[in-house]
Design an enzyme around this catalytic site. Sequence first.
Site, PDB file in Angstrom:
ATOM      1  N   CYS A 114       0.812  -1.226   0.000  1.00  0.00           N
ATOM      2  CA  CYS A 114       0.000   0.000   0.000  1.00  0.00           C
ATOM      3  C   CYS A 114       0.842   1.272   0.000  1.00  0.00           C
ATOM      4  O   CYS A 114       0.359   2.330  -0.389  1.00  0.00           O
ATOM      5  CB  CYS A 114      -0.956   0.004   1.181  1.00  0.00           C
ATOM      6  SG  CYS A 114      -2.160  -1.322   1.104  1.00  0.00           S
ATOM      7  N   HIS A 251      -3.283   7.646   1.603  1.00  0.00           N
ATOM      8  CA  HIS A 251      -3.666   6.312   1.127  1.00  0.00           C
ATOM      9  C   HIS A 251      -5.095   6.049   1.585  1.00  0.00           C
ATOM     10  O   HIS A 251      -5.439   6.298   2.741  1.00  0.00           O
ATOM     11  CB  HIS A 251      -2.707   5.270   1.705  1.00  0.00           C
ATOM     12  CG  HIS A 251      -3.171   3.855   1.514  1.00  0.00           C
ATOM     13  ND1 HIS A 251      -3.642   3.394   0.302  1.00  0.00           N
ATOM     14  CD2 HIS A 251      -3.251   2.815   2.383  1.00  0.00           C
ATOM     15  CE1 HIS A 251      -3.979   2.118   0.431  1.00  0.00           C
ATOM     16  NE2 HIS A 251      -3.770   1.752   1.683  1.00  0.00           N
ATOM     17  N   ASN A 281     -10.001   0.001  -0.709  1.00  0.00           N
ATOM     18  CA  ASN A 281      -8.539   0.075  -0.633  1.00  0.00           C
ATOM     19  C   ASN A 281      -7.948  -0.542  -1.904  1.00  0.00           C
ATOM     20  O   ASN A 281      -8.025  -1.753  -2.104  1.00  0.00           O
ATOM     21  CB  ASN A 281      -8.077  -0.681   0.618  1.00  0.00           C
ATOM     22  CG  ASN A 281      -6.577  -0.595   0.840  1.00  0.00           C
ATOM     23  OD1 ASN A 281      -5.831  -0.206  -0.048  1.00  0.00           O
ATOM     24  ND2 ASN A 281      -6.143  -0.986   2.020  1.00  0.00           N
TER      25      ASN A 281
HETATM   26  O1  UT7 Z   1      -3.815  -0.508   3.394  1.00  0.00           O
HETATM   27  C1  UT7 Z   1      -3.204  -0.642   4.628  1.00  0.00           C
HETATM   28  C2  UT7 Z   1      -3.588  -1.870   5.279  1.00  0.00           C
HETATM   29  N1  UT7 Z   1      -4.911  -2.024   5.754  1.00  0.00           N
HETATM   30  C3  UT7 Z   1      -5.518  -1.202   6.615  1.00  0.00           C
HETATM   31  O2  UT7 Z   1      -5.198  -0.056   6.805  1.00  0.00           O
HETATM   32  C4  UT7 Z   1      -6.664  -1.796   7.389  1.00  0.00           C
HETATM   33  C5  UT7 Z   1      -6.512  -1.478   8.847  1.00  0.00           C
HETATM   34  N2  UT7 Z   1      -7.588  -2.010   9.644  1.00  0.00           N
HETATM   35  C6  UT7 Z   1      -8.882  -1.629   9.533  1.00  0.00           C
HETATM   36  O3  UT7 Z   1      -9.213  -0.831   8.678  1.00  0.00           O
HETATM   37  C7  UT7 Z   1      -9.882  -2.175  10.522  1.00  0.00           C
HETATM   38  O4  UT7 Z   1      -9.208  -2.834  11.559  1.00  0.00           O
HETATM   39  C8  UT7 Z   1     -10.919  -3.133   9.889  1.00  0.00           C
HETATM   40  C9  UT7 Z   1     -11.849  -2.353   8.989  1.00  0.00           C
HETATM   41  C10 UT7 Z   1     -10.205  -4.213   9.104  1.00  0.00           C
HETATM   42  C11 UT7 Z   1     -11.770  -3.781  10.974  1.00  0.00           C
HETATM   43  O5  UT7 Z   1     -12.398  -2.793  11.784  1.00  0.00           O
HETATM   44  P1  UT7 Z   1     -12.298  -2.892  13.368  1.00  0.00           P
HETATM   45  O6  UT7 Z   1     -13.098  -1.789  13.899  1.00  0.00           O
HETATM   46  O7  UT7 Z   1     -10.832  -2.957  13.735  1.00  0.00           O
HETATM   47  O8  UT7 Z   1     -13.046  -4.250  13.655  1.00  0.00           O
HETATM   48  P2  UT7 Z   1     -12.489  -5.570  14.368  1.00  0.00           P
HETATM   49  O9  UT7 Z   1     -11.499  -6.260  13.518  1.00  0.00           O
HETATM   50  O10 UT7 Z   1     -12.117  -5.212  15.753  1.00  0.00           O
HETATM   51  O11 UT7 Z   1     -13.819  -6.443  14.387  1.00  0.00           O
HETATM   52  C12 UT7 Z   1     -14.979  -6.038  15.119  1.00  0.00           C
HETATM   53  C13 UT7 Z   1     -16.061  -7.093  14.928  1.00  0.00           C
HETATM   54  C14 UT7 Z   1     -15.561  -8.510  15.142  1.00  0.00           C
HETATM   55  O12 UT7 Z   1     -16.560  -9.227  15.794  1.00  0.00           O
HETATM   56  P3  UT7 Z   1     -16.451  -9.512  17.392  1.00  0.00           P
HETATM   57  O13 UT7 Z   1     -15.166 -10.253  17.556  1.00  0.00           O
HETATM   58  O14 UT7 Z   1     -16.420  -8.139  18.021  1.00  0.00           O
HETATM   59  O15 UT7 Z   1     -17.694 -10.271  17.665  1.00  0.00           O
HETATM   60  C15 UT7 Z   1     -15.400  -9.040  13.747  1.00  0.00           C
HETATM   61  O16 UT7 Z   1     -15.547 -10.448  13.667  1.00  0.00           O
HETATM   62  O17 UT7 Z   1     -16.549  -7.044  13.587  1.00  0.00           O
HETATM   63  C16 UT7 Z   1     -16.522  -8.362  13.024  1.00  0.00           C
HETATM   64  N3  UT7 Z   1     -16.277  -8.235  11.577  1.00  0.00           N
HETATM   65  C17 UT7 Z   1     -17.269  -8.061  10.696  1.00  0.00           C
HETATM   66  N4  UT7 Z   1     -18.604  -7.951  10.837  1.00  0.00           N
HETATM   67  C18 UT7 Z   1     -19.344  -7.756   9.730  1.00  0.00           C
HETATM   68  C19 UT7 Z   1     -15.103  -8.265  10.918  1.00  0.00           C
HETATM   69  N5  UT7 Z   1     -15.314  -8.099   9.611  1.00  0.00           N
HETATM   70  C20 UT7 Z   1     -16.644  -7.965   9.436  1.00  0.00           C
HETATM   71  C21 UT7 Z   1     -17.471  -7.759   8.321  1.00  0.00           C
HETATM   72  N6  UT7 Z   1     -18.804  -7.664   8.514  1.00  0.00           N
HETATM   73  N7  UT7 Z   1     -16.964  -7.641   7.071  1.00  0.00           N
END
Ligand code: UT7
Length: 324
Positions: A114, A251, A281
């Site tokens: 990225c 980005h 992304n």
């Molecule tokens: O390009 C550079 C590299 N990438 C990035 O910059 C990405 C960096 N990370 C992020 O953008 C975020 O961490 C994400 C968007 C990937 C995730 O958001 P988050 O607020 O950190 O969520 P989380 O991973 O803490 O997950 C929260 C909940 C989880 O459920 P529990 O464990 O709280 O019950 C996940 O299982 O959301 C759940 N979850 C989803 N729910 C519905 C994860 N993905 C999904 C989904 N739909 N697609």
Amino acid sequence: MVRRSVIMGCGHYLPSRVLSNQELAAQVDTSDEWIVERTGIRNRHIAAEGETTSQMAIKAAQNALKQAGLEAQDIDLIIVATATPDYTFPSTATQVQAGLGITHGAAFDVQAVCSGFVYALSTADKFLISGSHQRALVIGAETFSRILDWNDRTTCVLFGDGAGAVIVEAQQGAGQLQDRGVLSTHLRADGRHVDKLYVDGGPSSTATTGHLRMEGREVFRYAVTYLAEIIEEAFTTTGLTADDVDWFVPHQANRRIIEATARKLSIDPAKVVMTVENHGNTSAASIPLALSTAVADGRIKKGQVVLMEAMGGGFTWGSALVRW
Ligand code: UT7
């Protein structure tokens, strides 16, 4: 007099197929509401069957050449930032070179995921100010749809395909902040984080292409801190401040990361170029896509200060300050 790398034009290309959050919600356990709230993404573009990274890169390059009023033959350096090349080798840059009918100069790929576009722009700048090359085509192009695990809701909703290109030309400047061109670039990497965002395949490990794996929460945790640090470095080196920035073109990974970074640096939200909603992304393509969008709609104008930043797998991260 000093040599400066001046941006002459930019262009982008997005495949025609648009995949909405609603469509994704019919395939994996997710919802439009969750994706929008956590990421700001509403749509992503997906390359057509047989459509490759180099084909998209060529279209973005042609648009950039047109916008700059230049011919392909004016280019003597092609750098393509991509983590999703057409082939293991030769480089995507050489495919682009052939597609544009160029047979002189140098062409190579840069792999910083990225952060690839910032790495490529910084590399081009160093070639141009050294005097070895005159006019560079710097491209970010990706087909992440081909390396996603479409059953993994934690990653497949985040990424999309696309390409963006800029043309950078060596010109004489006075060596002052008022000069047009690249004012500073800063690059960093810390390989201790290689297992937080990676693809589980490759030529020398599995002899397969593999799929993207990410500890999203961990990436998020580091992103804002590292990005704010590398932007502070740019400000310290140039003497510019957040108030001097006309446009912040980060980005485009996640709306929350972008907003948190801008807040930390006291950058006015009205100066933030945000396109993640429309294409998700797109890794190395995201900054030139956002640049091209903001130039086309009249926001970015000649003489303005543009701040770019990115962080990605490795981790790698970087910033670039440019007077447009
Ligand atoms: O390009 C550079 C590299 N990438 C990035 O910059 C990405 C960096 N990370 C992020 O953008 C975020 O961490 C994400 C968007 C990937 C995730 O958001 P988050 O607020 O950190 O969520 P989380 O991973 O803490 O997950 C929260 C909940 C989880 O459920 P529990 O464990 O709280 O019950 C996940 O299982 O959301 C759940 N979850 C989803 N729910 C519905 C994860 N993905 C999904 C989904 N739909 N697609």
